[in-house]
Design an enzyme around this catalytic site. Structure first.
Site, short mmCIF file in Angstrom:
data_model
loop_
_atom_site.label_atom_id
_atom_site.label_comp_id
_atom_site.label_asym_id
_atom_site.label_seq_id
_atom_site.Cartn_x
_atom_site.Cartn_y
_atom_site.Cartn_z
CB CYS A 3 -4.05 -0.26 9.13
SG CYS A 3 -2.96 0.37 7.93
CB CYS B 245 5.52 -3.62 16.71
SG CYS B 245 7.03 -3.20 16.51
CB CYS C 23 2.10 7.18 3.68
SG CYS C 23 2.69 6.09 4.62
CD GLU D 143 -2.20 -1.13 3.23
OE1 GLU D 143 -2.81 -2.06 2.68
OE2 GLU D 143 -2.25 -0.23 3.75
CB CYS E 197 6.55 -5.37 8.94
SG CYS E 197 8.25 -4.46 10.09
CB CYS F 53 2.42 -2.62 13.57
SG CYS F 53 2.59 -3.21 12.11
N1 SAH Z 1 8.49 -0.17 10.34
C1 SAH Z 1 8.73 1.36 10.57
C2 SAH Z 1 7.78 2.22 9.94
C3 SAH Z 1 6.15 1.59 9.53
S1 SAH Z 1 5.29 1.45 11.08
C4 SAH Z 1 7.98 1.84 11.95
O1 SAH Z 1 7.53 1.04 12.71
O2 SAH Z 1 8.43 2.86 12.27
C5 SAH Z 1 4.74 3.49 10.95
C6 SAH Z 1 4.00 3.69 11.96
O3 SAH Z 1 2.60 3.25 12.31
C7 SAH Z 1 5.19 3.45 13.85
O4 SAH Z 1 5.23 4.56 13.85
C8 SAH Z 1 4.33 2.16 14.10
O5 SAH Z 1 4.23 2.70 15.37
C9 SAH Z 1 2.65 2.52 13.51
N2 SAH Z 1 1.49 1.78 14.35
C10 SAH Z 1 1.78 0.61 14.01
N3 SAH Z 1 0.59 0.02 13.98
C11 SAH Z 1 -0.17 1.01 14.66
C12 SAH Z 1 -1.08 1.16 15.22
N4 SAH Z 1 -2.21 0.10 15.55
N5 SAH Z 1 -1.77 2.31 15.95
C13 SAH Z 1 -1.09 2.60 15.42
N6 SAH Z 1 0.18 3.30 15.60
C14 SAH Z 1 0.29 1.81 14.30
FE1 SF4 Z 2 6.90 -3.41 11.86
FE2 SF4 Z 2 4.56 -2.66 12.43
FE3 SF4 Z 2 6.47 -2.98 14.89
FE4 SF4 Z 2 6.51 -0.40 12.21
S1 SF4 Z 2 5.34 -0.95 13.76
S2 SF4 Z 2 8.20 -2.41 12.76
S3 SF4 Z 2 5.54 -2.02 10.38
S4 SF4 Z 2 5.81 -4.51 13.36
#
Ligand code: SAH
Ligand code: SF4
Length: 360
Positions: free
Chosen positions: A340, A121, A110, A97, A117, A124
């Site tokens: 998301c 986390c 973005c 996306e 990934c 996420c």
């Molecule tokens: N992997 C990188 C970039 C992609 S994620 C990173 O983690 O920074 C981009 C952002 O989306 C990150 O700050 C991540 O913490 C946030 N994010 C992921 N899932 C989320 C959720 N369910 N609600 C709010 N922010 C979220």
């Molecule tokens: Fe990967 Fe999601 Fe963690 Fe970013 S927030 S590093 S996309 S698992």
């Protein structure tokens, strides 16, 4: 048939060399190289057939030797708030996306750096699916090219900012990320300060980014101000503990004029206590970092909720009291599932700013 070389995955220097060789074998004048580069990087021609100031046989020869490998658009969704999500289909069928986010006097794109990934986390949605594969430099940069053409055609204007906050961990795919940064910056002319790499804290990658001469921006997805709590949200904490990550941020900062943002997703009852706000305030102050507070966007597989507006305000007030530059980010594109979590932050306007650091 041998695979054609993809011009969209080449840095401007590589493209110049490849085209130079091609045209010299064909006894063509040198200026053909610049002509093609303009079509590729400025006009954003979809194919060689569109390069109308080249003779027909030169267009055919280019088509035989090179490709302009843009992803196919599998879906476009438009949110009532103006956010537009593209779902791109890559050559092997993988889907990624990118999201266009209009803001005050800006259009932020973005983009994704990986399909899926591997960082896992716990809040996420992308993390739950695991890593499918790395994108190539061309696949990363082509999201910009295809989105820019779409935005212009729709009368939405040019993209002003690019953030790596789509799918994937960019610093886990440095082999493609670093050339992609060059392509965006020197190829498509997106200013380095208008490009933000968001990372969950891969220390070697942060240090490598710090060594780049350009002033790319860095966002660290922090989410917890201490190691114990962070470990429960970000498994990478076990490999690169917060103290080491903070050390890398200092190196990045010392490399000169490179602004750091801390991303902090607020999850009700998990990381939104005033004690955590005070610790975050100290850390941000110390690093002269800007803080983005992002209400958690609920995902399947987790019954966490976003912090309530009152708790967010209380958390923010503590940071403000500490004099830290910060903004509360509103989720965008909720109705098209663009929020998301991956997609907002840097991009969004309407936050509050205390110390001059400001969200631009
Ligand atoms: N992997 C990188 C970039 C992609 S994620 C990173 O983690 O920074 C981009 C952002 O989306 C990150 O700050 C991540 O913490 C946030 N994010 C992921 N899932 C989320 C959720 N369910 N609600 C709010 N922010 C979220
Ligand atoms: Fe990967 Fe999601 Fe963690 Fe970013 S927030 S590093 S996309 S698992």
């Amino acid at each position: 048939m041998t695979k054609r070389a993809d011009l969209l995955g080449m840095t401007p220097e590589e493209m110049e060399k490849a085209l130079g060789r091609h045209f010299s074998h064909r006894d063509q004048p040198r200026y053909r190289v610049a002509q093609v580069q303009r079509w590729v990087l400025e006009t954003l021609a979809p194919d060689f057939g569109a390069m109308t100031n080249l003779p027909g046989e030169e267009r055919d020869a280019l088509t035989k030797s090179f490709s302009l490998n843009e992803p196919g658009c599998a879906m476009v969704s438009r949110s009532s708030d103006g956010t537009v999500k593209h779902l791109w289909r890559l050559e092997d069928g993988e889907l990624v996306e990118s999201v266009l986010i209009p803001g005050k006097g800006r259009m932020t794109l973005c983009i994704s750096s990986q399909a899926g990934c591997g960082m896992g986390c716990t809040f996420c949605a992308t993390g739950f699916g695991g890593l499918r594969r790395n994108l190539t430099a061309g696949e990363i940069a082509a999201q910009y090219r295809a989105s820019q053409r779409w935005s212009m055609a729709e009368g939405l204007g040019p993209i002003s900012n690019v953030v790596f906050m789509g799918m994937g961990e960019p610093l886990a795919n440095r082999k493609a990320l670093f050339p992609a940064l060059t392509i965006l910056n020197r190829g498509y002319d997106v200013g380095a300060r208008r490009i933000t790499v968001s990372t969950v804290g891969l220390v070697p990658g942060i240090l490598e980014l710090a060594r780049r001469p350009e002033q790319f921006r860095l966002a660290l997805s922090l989410h917890a101000p201490d190691s114990e709590l962070r470990r429960t949200l970000v498994p990478l904490e076990d490999r690169y503990p917060l103290a080491e990550v903070v050390g890398a941020l200092r190196t990045f900062d010392a490399a000169g004029g490179k602004r750091i943002t801390l991303e902090y997703t607020l999850i009700h009852g998990v990381n939104d206590h005033p004690v955590q706000a005070r610790k975050l305030g100290d850390l941000a102050w110390d690093l002269k970092a800007f803080v983005n507070l992002i209400p958690f966007n609920p995902i399947p597989y987790q019954d966490w909720r976003p912090s309530s507006p009152e708790r967010i305000q209380a958390f923010a007030a503590i940071l403000e009291g500490r004099g830290v530059g910060m903004a509360i980010r509103e989720p965008r594109g909720r109705d098209i599932d663009a929020a998301c979590g991956q997609l907002r932050a840097e991009a969004l306007s309407g936050g509050r700013t205390v110390r001059g650091a400001g969200a631009e």
